[in-house]
Scaffold this active site. Structure first.
Site, mmCIF file in Angstrom:
data_model
loop_
_atom_site.group_PDB
_atom_site.id
_atom_site.type_symbol
_atom_site.label_atom_id
_atom_site.label_comp_id
_atom_site.label_asym_id
_atom_site.label_seq_id
_atom_site.Cartn_x
_atom_site.Cartn_y
_atom_site.Cartn_z
ATOM 1 N N LEU A 1 0.820 -1.214 0.000
ATOM 2 C CA LEU A 1 0.000 0.000 0.000
ATOM 3 C C LEU A 1 0.854 1.264 0.000
ATOM 4 C CD1 LEU A 1 -2.787 -1.019 2.573
ATOM 5 C CD2 LEU A 1 -2.984 -0.899 0.080
ATOM 6 N N GLY B 1 7.804 4.093 3.524
ATOM 7 C CA GLY B 1 8.478 5.294 3.977
ATOM 8 C C GLY B 1 9.919 4.993 4.335
ATOM 9 N N GLY C 1 9.404 2.333 7.459
ATOM 10 C CA GLY C 1 8.442 1.250 7.485
ATOM 11 C C GLY C 1 7.725 1.076 6.162
ATOM 12 N N ASP D 1 2.154 15.086 15.377
ATOM 13 C CA ASP D 1 2.496 14.980 13.961
ATOM 14 C C ASP D 1 1.239 15.112 13.099
ATOM 15 O OD1 ASP D 1 4.140 14.756 11.770
ATOM 16 O OD2 ASP D 1 4.168 12.566 11.764
#
Length: 465
Positions: free
Chosen positions: A24, A27, A30, A142
């Site tokens: 999907l 980064g 991960g 964040d």
């Protein structure tokens, strides 16, 4: 530098029950893959750390913190964590609900500006998620468009899912946050105090980030933008935030004041919590009152104070409503909930007045009909007035020359017998026979000489010889 290979391959089965289908996204630390639960035949999303990231203890700690923070929050606007585990190679993973859709960053890249009711609805849903997080002592730290996922429901409507609590700060156990973690996140959306020291931030840092997202979604660019990251940080720390009205003068002034308050350098000058921010944003979207109620109840428990006294209902939408064409051409239909009781009361008042008027008219009609019926019955019961008796005419026999002198030539005497009325006739004698007229004597005008005396065969003088 070659791209690092993922810890799993397509078709692999994780923990004996999750089969990997496809990737999907990925980064720096991960990767997220789509998988299927073999027993339940249910799609899921699994997030893995890359093998190189597992060598950093701080990164592993943040990954574990994300799972624990997400489990604490039961809001429908947070992606649910279903399971956690570690691969044989020592790579931790997290199983989450599978979401269809795209994030807000993708939407802004396509349209740059969003209609005010739409972006307000997204932020209010994010506030619902943050209310539970803040009540649990978790600060996200964040917040950015990439972490506001616009998932698609079964009815094809969008719902916001708050993602990535990886660098969140918990009220308990936050001592492990290091200087490395202090620079984690997206500086464009970070508050001034977070840029200085991430250890000392609280929930008001998330309010700053929401203000930046709101500004960007309406103005088309973040409020603090520059060519390099040091310039961005300098502007956030020292330059006053630009006013939204400079880029969007067509928007309501109240909205410009809301964004300006979110972007105050001093945290104490911002909204006290997301409940106050929700209360301020609610009039700009039709579903705002529902979010106000949910957030107020969650944070009312945290503050241990009555919800109604701290967070009153939002003001009527009409107070801050602008023309629909000023907001990107999208019609904004704000329901005037506060005006509805007055409209109902006015309609009821008119109905009452009309009912009273109809009752009075009906009563008067019934009273007039009753009076007419009484008059009719009285008139029918009274005896009919009999006509006056005709006058009795007495014809005197021929005068006796020896008894009286003869009458004057050319005159005839006519006598009528009647009884005089005791009082004059008038309206008080209505229904009674009129009194007989008094006797009158009429004299005939001189005329020809009287006719000769009738013979005994004349019936008018029979018995008067």
């Amino acid at each position: 530098m070659p791209e690092e290979s993922p810890p799993v391959a397509l078709g692999d089965v994780v923990a004996g029950k999750y089969r990997i289908d496809h990737v999907l996204g990925s980064g720096g630390m991960g990767i997220v893959v789509a998988a299927r639960h073999l027993e339940l035949d249910q799609p899921v999303a699994i997030k893995f750390l890359l093998p190189s990231a597992t060598k950093n203890a701080d990164v592993v700690q943040r990954f574990s913190r994300e799972a624990r923070a997400a489990v604490k929050i039961q809001s429908e606007h947070v992606a649910r964590v279903l399971d956690v585990g570690v691969l044989e190679a020592g790579v931790p993973y997290m199983v989450m609900e599978y979401l269809e859709g795209f994030d807000l960053a993708h939407r802004l890249a396509q349209e740059r500006r969003l209609p005010l009711p739409e972006i307000t609805r997204y932020l209010l849903q994010a506030c619902e998620a943050l209310a539970e997080a803040h009540a649990a002592g978790v600060v996200h730290r964040d917040l950015k468009p990439a972490n506001l996922f616009l998932a698609t429901r079964a009815d094809r409507t969008s719902i916001v899912k708050l993602l990535d609590f990886g660098i969140s700060k918990a009220a308990v156990g936050s001592a492990g946050i290091t200087s490395t973690q202090a620079v984690m996140g997206s500086p464009v959306y970070m508050s001034p105090e977070q840029l200085v020291s991430a250890k000392h931030v609280d929930h008001r840092s998330d309010i700053w980030s929401l203000g930046v997202v709101l500004y960007e979604a309406l103005a088309g660019a973040p409020p603090f933008n520059a060519e390099s990251m040091p310039q961005i940080v300098t502007r956030i720390l020292h330059t006053p935030a630009p006013r939204l009205a400079e880029s969007r003068p067509d928007l309501p002034p109240a909205l410009d004041a809301i964004v300006a308050r979110c972007l105050e350098k001093d945290p104490s000058s911002r909204f006290r919590d997301v409940a106050e921010l929700t209360y301020a944003l609610a009039p700009f979207t039709p579903d705002g009152a529902r979010s106000v109620d949910r957030v107020a109840r969650v944070l009312g428990q945290m503050h241990a104070a009555p919800v109604s006294s701290q967070y009153p209902p939002p003001p009527p939408p009409a107070e801050t409503r602008a023309e629909p064409e000023a907001w990107g051409g999208t019609q904004m239909r704000v329901r005037r909930r506060s005006a509805l009781p007055w409209i109902v009361a006015a309609v009821l008042g008119v109905c009452v007045v009309l009912g009273i008027a109809a009752f009075v008219v009906r009563q008067r009609s019934q009273r007039a009909a009753a009076l007419r019926a009484v008059a009719s019955s009285v008139a029918s019961a009274a005896p009919a007035a009999s006509p006056p008796d005709p006058p009795v005419v007495t014809l005197t026999p021929p005068p006796d020359p020896a008894a009286a002198p003869p009458a004057a030539s050319g005159s005839v005497a006519v006598a009528t017998s009647a009884t005089a009325s005791p009082r004059p006739w008038g309206p008080g004698n209505r229904g009674k026979a009129p009194p007989p007229q008094p006797p009158t004597v009429a004299s005939a005008a001189p005329g020809p000489p009287p006719a000769p005396a009738p013979t005994p065969t004349d019936p008018l003088h029979m018995g008067f010889k």
